[in-house]
Design a protein around this motif. Sequence first.
Motif, PDB file in Angstrom:
ATOM      1  N   GLU A 248      -2.333   2.946 -12.364  1.00  0.00           N
ATOM      2  CA  GLU A 248      -1.321   2.411 -11.461  1.00  0.00           C
ATOM      3  C   GLU A 248      -1.458   0.903 -11.296  1.00  0.00           C
ATOM      4  O   GLU A 248      -0.460   0.178 -11.231  1.00  0.00           O
ATOM      5  CB  GLU A 248      -1.440   3.106 -10.113  1.00  0.00           C
ATOM      6  N   MET A 249      -2.699   0.416 -11.240  1.00  0.00           N
ATOM      7  CA  MET A 249      -2.899  -1.025 -11.122  1.00  0.00           C
ATOM      8  C   MET A 249      -2.377  -1.753 -12.357  1.00  0.00           C
ATOM      9  O   MET A 249      -1.698  -2.785 -12.236  1.00  0.00           O
ATOM     10  CB  MET A 249      -4.377  -1.345 -10.904  1.00  0.00           C
ATOM     11  N   LYS A 250      -2.688  -1.219 -13.531  1.00  0.00           N
ATOM     12  CA  LYS A 250      -2.210  -1.877 -14.751  1.00  0.00           C
ATOM     13  C   LYS A 250      -0.689  -1.926 -14.790  1.00  0.00           C
ATOM     14  O   LYS A 250      -0.091  -2.949 -15.151  1.00  0.00           O
ATOM     15  CB  LYS A 250      -2.769  -1.154 -15.979  1.00  0.00           C
TER      16      LYS A 250
ATOM     17  N   ASN B  96       0.115  -1.783  -3.373  1.00  0.00           N
ATOM     18  CA  ASN B  96      -1.254  -1.317  -3.124  1.00  0.00           C
ATOM     19  C   ASN B  96      -1.549  -0.151  -4.073  1.00  0.00           C
ATOM     20  O   ASN B  96      -1.567   1.013  -3.648  1.00  0.00           O
ATOM     21  CB  ASN B  96      -1.412  -0.898  -1.661  1.00  0.00           C
ATOM     22  N   PRO B  97      -1.792  -0.445  -5.342  1.00  0.00           N
ATOM     23  CA  PRO B  97      -2.006   0.615  -6.340  1.00  0.00           C
ATOM     24  C   PRO B  97      -3.270   1.426  -6.062  1.00  0.00           C
ATOM     25  O   PRO B  97      -4.232   0.936  -5.472  1.00  0.00           O
ATOM     26  CB  PRO B  97      -2.119  -0.157  -7.652  1.00  0.00           C
ATOM     27  N   ALA B  98      -3.252   2.684  -6.532  1.00  0.00           N
ATOM     28  CA  ALA B  98      -4.280   3.637  -6.148  1.00  0.00           C
ATOM     29  C   ALA B  98      -5.357   3.887  -7.196  1.00  0.00           C
ATOM     30  O   ALA B  98      -6.434   4.362  -6.853  1.00  0.00           O
ATOM     31  CB  ALA B  98      -3.637   4.977  -5.777  1.00  0.00           C
TER      32      ALA B  98
ATOM     33  N   MET C  20      -7.047   5.378  -0.450  1.00  0.00           N
ATOM     34  CA  MET C  20      -6.965   6.621   0.309  1.00  0.00           C
ATOM     35  C   MET C  20      -6.199   7.728  -0.410  1.00  0.00           C
ATOM     36  O   MET C  20      -6.263   8.892   0.003  1.00  0.00           O
ATOM     37  CB  MET C  20      -6.316   6.368   1.670  1.00  0.00           C
ATOM     38  N   VAL C  21      -5.497   7.417  -1.477  1.00  0.00           N
ATOM     39  CA  VAL C  21      -4.747   8.458  -2.178  1.00  0.00           C
ATOM     40  C   VAL C  21      -5.692   9.489  -2.784  1.00  0.00           C
ATOM     41  O   VAL C  21      -5.459  10.695  -2.687  1.00  0.00           O
ATOM     42  CB  VAL C  21      -3.829   7.848  -3.262  1.00  0.00           C
TER      43      VAL C  21
ATOM     44  N   HIS D 293       2.716   3.428  -3.554  1.00  0.00           N
ATOM     45  CA  HIS D 293       2.089   2.239  -4.134  1.00  0.00           C
ATOM     46  C   HIS D 293       2.843   0.971  -3.761  1.00  0.00           C
ATOM     47  O   HIS D 293       2.272  -0.116  -3.743  1.00  0.00           O
ATOM     48  CB  HIS D 293       1.972   2.359  -5.657  1.00  0.00           C
ATOM     49  N   THR D 294       4.132   1.100  -3.453  1.00  0.00           N
ATOM     50  CA  THR D 294       4.927  -0.048  -3.016  1.00  0.00           C
ATOM     51  C   THR D 294       5.218   0.124  -1.535  1.00  0.00           C
ATOM     52  O   THR D 294       6.044   0.945  -1.146  1.00  0.00           O
ATOM     53  CB  THR D 294       6.247  -0.151  -3.792  1.00  0.00           C
TER      54      THR D 294
END
Length: 315
Positions: A146-148, A140-142, A203-204, A227-228
Motif C-alpha cells: 500500500e505504501m508503494k 496513511n498506508p497500512a 492499526m489495520v 488509507h486516504t
Amino acid sequence: MAEKVKKATRESYGEALRELAEEYPRVVVLDADLAEATKTALFRDAYPERFIDCGIAECNMVGVAAGLASCGKIPFATSFAMFSAGRAYEQVRNSVGYPRLNVKIVGSHAGVSVGEDGATHQCCEDIALMRTVPGMVVLNPADHYEMKAAVKAAVEWKGPVYIRLGRLAVESFNNSDGYSFELGKGITLRDGKDLTIIATGLMVSRALEAVKNLERQGVDARLINIHTIKPIDRELVVRAARETGKIITVEEHSVIGGLGDAVCGVLSGECPVRVVKIGVNDQYGHSGPAQDLLDEFGLNADHIAETARKVMERS
C-alpha cells in the motif's frame, strides 16, 4: 499472489522513491538530517544529484520544497512527523497549501510506536493538522504494498499531499492479485453484518487480527481499511453505517481530529449511528518499548475485539 513481506512502511517509502526515480525525473527528495531513519537514504545513494539534506531546519526544508515545486519539480520533503507536520506547519500551510503547490510532505515515525524517543517525538496530531490545510490530501498506508502504491499515486497527483510513515515493521496483507489502490477509496478487507471496524495505518493489521478473533466468538465484523483519510471515502463509510449500524474507528493518533473525527463528520450529516473511537485519548505518550506503549494505549487486537464485544452487548 505477491510475496508476503514484513517491513516498516518507512522502508517501503524509501524503496518506492528509488524505484520511481527513473520514470519520474522531476522527483527530488529533501530530508532534515534523518535520511537513515526515514529511509530516504535509499534514494540519496542512488540519485545524489536529486537529493538535498537541509539539516535540522524543517521549516526551511518546506520552503525549499515550495521553491522547487514552483520551478516544476516534484519534491518530497521528509522528516519525523513531529517536525515535518508539526514544527513546519506554518510553512506547510502558507508556502505549500495556500498556493496549492505540488509538494509532498512526508512524516515518518508517527504515533506512540516511536517508542523510547518519548512524548516530544511521538506525534499523534499530524493527521489532524494536515486535514485542516485546504486542498491537502492525507495518506496513511497500512503495509508495504500500500505504501508503494501510495507514493506512486502521490507523484501522479498534482497538488499537496501528506504521507504518514510508520517505524515498526508490519506483515503485508495487501498482497493478493486483486489488490488495487485508488486515492480517496477505502478497501473492505472483510465483510460482515454485525458491526464495522474502520482502521488506518499500523492499526489495520491489528484490526484484522481482532476481526479474526471476533469471528471465532460468533461476531461477524466488517473491516475497512482507510488509507486516504482526506478525501475520505464517504460512500463506503455511509454504506457500512447503514448496513451494520455500529462503527468502531481505530488509529495510532489522537482521537481528536483524526480518522475517528473524519468518520463522525461524514456520518453525523448523512447516517447518524453510534461511533466508538479507539486511539490516543487526549494525552501525551511517554518513553518505552513500542509494543508496550501500543498495549498501554489499547492499540492492539485484544482491546479492539473487547471494544467490539461491548458495543454488541449494548446494542
